[in-house]
Design a protein around this motif. Structure first.
Motif, PDB file in Angstrom:
ATOM      1  N   LEU A 157       0.824  -1.214   0.000  1.00 28.88           N
ATOM      2  CA  LEU A 157       0.000   0.000   0.000  1.00 28.88           C
ATOM      3  C   LEU A 157       0.857   1.262   0.000  1.00 28.88           C
ATOM      4  N   ALA A 158       2.012   1.204   0.661  1.00 29.92           N
ATOM      5  CA  ALA A 158       2.882   2.380   0.721  1.00 29.92           C
ATOM      6  C   ALA A 158       3.370   2.785  -0.660  1.00 29.92           C
ATOM      7  N   GLY A 159       3.654   1.803  -1.519  1.00 35.67           N
ATOM      8  CA  GLY A 159       4.095   2.121  -2.869  1.00 35.67           C
ATOM      9  C   GLY A 159       3.022   2.855  -3.656  1.00 35.67           C
TER      10      GLY A 159
ATOM     11  N   PHE B 255       0.659   7.919  -5.693  1.00 39.76           N
ATOM     12  CA  PHE B 255      -0.522   8.789  -5.657  1.00 39.76           C
ATOM     13  C   PHE B 255      -0.120  10.223  -5.311  1.00 39.76           C
ATOM     14  N   LEU B 256       0.785  10.374  -4.355  1.00 35.52           N
ATOM     15  CA  LEU B 256       1.241  11.717  -3.988  1.00 35.52           C
ATOM     16  C   LEU B 256       1.963  12.384  -5.149  1.00 35.52           C
ATOM     17  N   LEU B 257       2.669  11.595  -5.952  1.00 34.17           N
ATOM     18  CA  LEU B 257       3.350  12.170  -7.119  1.00 34.17           C
ATOM     19  C   LEU B 257       2.354  12.711  -8.131  1.00 34.17           C
TER      20      LEU B 257
ATOM     21  N   ARG C 272       6.609  17.163  -5.011  1.00 38.83           N
ATOM     22  CA  ARG C 272       7.962  16.904  -5.506  1.00 38.83           C
ATOM     23  C   ARG C 272       8.400  15.510  -5.075  1.00 38.83           C
ATOM     24  N   LEU C 273       9.263  14.900  -5.891  1.00 36.37           N
ATOM     25  CA  LEU C 273       9.705  13.544  -5.600  1.00 36.37           C
ATOM     26  C   LEU C 273      10.414  13.458  -4.256  1.00 36.37           C
TER      27      LEU C 273
END
Length: 418
Positions: free
Chosen positions: A269-271, A276-278, A283-284
């Motif tokens: 799920l973290a991946g 999703f945030l990207l 910013r990365l």
């Protein structure tokens, strides 16, 4: 009319920019039934096998040496050694080196197969196989050893490893260009997405520049602190539960496997959360740091709270499970940061950060044992507070100096002819 003449060049430039942007932003290829996600799944299975086989070795170790009493020997052997979800499944001298080689080597694969906006989820899917291997081996290893004998644990998990080799040999290639069965849309999508990255795979390692690189040091130090926290949880919290509640958590295969099952779910799920945030214009480097914070701070706080809930067994086990599960949120954060700062050297850098982080596997038992011997009453509290402090300091260093841009020493250097 003069105004229209002035607007025409501007409009022409506007539409030219749109065309350029379309060329630089290729149409996204479907993920369902795609080669890149197939490779992630195959790597997931291979990581599963690498870790499961090493865990089985530890479970059956005593029975291998003396097979006269399988029941008592299995109980002794499962007092076991820590399982590390980020590389070698056991951080002791009994672990096999293949796990570390497999952990570092797979990053060379993702240099050429993972589009930047899918990198977090692809790496997380692949690496989470280590957690699944830990949980399944802990859950079934003892049952197989007791019911069929310890050799069958090797036959079964070894056979699974042989089966997993078949799709690896058939479907995994160095890059999309050389893959014979990849869809042309997916191949163009991957190669175009990676076209802006600078490769340094054909150049020698800039060792001096690496040693002076603060982003690289921040990654290593943060991994060290996080591994200190995780090693403390895996090595000492079962002993803590046993000493406080007089219950051996290792007697239950499900309780032994539960933290790793939860961590496996959180790791995947973290991946997806990172990617999703990207898509939300983060910013990365911000995404990497947010994910790392989510995997470090809650786990540290829960571990610190653990000694203060000594009157409630269910609460203590729940906190232990949450600590292990939430810690895997860091997986698509600092642990894959090498793919951002030096794509062409990521395999080497992951090996370096891995080796540096595993110094904690030596220090944690030594220092924790000393604290328990010096102060039996408050020793546990001191151990958990020390783990929280080491992890927090590493996290702060990463938040200050961590980066996600390709470093100058990692960029391709072109030779100029005089």
């Amino acid at each position: 009319m003069d105004t229209m003449k002035e607007l025409r060049p501007t409009a022409r430039k506007y539409f030219q920019d749109i065309q350029v942007d379309e060329k630089l932003s290729p149409k996204k290829a479907p993920s369902l039934c795609s080669i890149r996600y197939g490779i992630a799944f195959i790597t997931h299975l291979c990581n599963f096998v690498l870790v499961a086989q090493n865990v089985i070795m530890n479970i059956t170790l005593v029975a291998m040496v003396n097979s006269t009493n399988h029941q008592s020997q299995f109980n002794d052997s499962t007092e076991g050694l820590p399982v590390d979800p980020f590389g070698d499944p056991n951080t002791s001298r009994k672990s096999l080196p293949a796990g570390g080689a497999g952990y570092g080597g797979q990053f060379a694969l993702w240099e050429r197969w993972s589009p930047p906006h899918e990198r977090s989820r692809l790496c997380s899917i692949a690496l989470s196989g280590m957690l699944l291997g830990s949980s399944i081996a802990n859950l079934l290893g003892g049952i197989i050893s007791q019911a069929l004998g310890w050799p069958f644990a090797y036959y079964i998990f070894g056979g699974v490893g042989c089966v997993c080799c078949l799709p690896w040999f058939a479907l995994v290639y160095d890059d999309p260009v050389t893959h014979p069965w990849i869809n042309i849309i997916e191949k163009d999508y991957i190669t175009s997405s990676l076209a802006q990255q600078v490769s340094s795979s054909k150049q020698s390692l800039p060792v001096k520049a690496m040693v002076r690189s603060l982003p690289l040091w921040s990654m290593c130090i943060c991994c060290f602190g996080h591994q200190w926290l995780f090693n403390t949880m895996v090595i000492y919290t079962p002993t803590y539960i046993s000493s406080v509640f007089n219950i051996n958590i290792k007697d239950s295969g499900f309780l032994s496997a539960l933290p790793f099952i939860i961590a496996w779910v959180f790791g995947i799920l973290a991946g997806y959360l990172a990617d999703f945030l990207l898509t939300k214009s983060f910013r990365l480097v911000t995404v990497r740091k947010i994910i790392t914070v989510l995997g470090s701070v809650p786990s540290s706080l829960f571990l610190v709270v653990l000694p203060y809930v000594a009157s409630n067994y269910i609460t203590a086990v729940s906190l232990l499970t949450l600590c292990s599960g939430l810690s895997l949120l860091s997986q698509p954060g600092v642990y894959i940061n090498a793919l951002d700062i030096a794509p062409g050297h990521s395999s080497f850098l992951m090996g370096v950060s891995r080796a540096f982080a595993q110094i904690s596997a030596i220090l944690v038992p030594t220092i924790s044992g000393f604290l328990l011997n010096q102060d039996p009453e408050f020793g546990w509290r001191n151990i958990f507070f020390l783990s929280c402090a080491v992890n927090t300091l590493g996290l702060i260093f990463y938040l200050i100096f961590g980066e996600a841009d390709i470093q100058d020493w990692a960029k391709e250097r072109k030779l100029t002819h005089l």
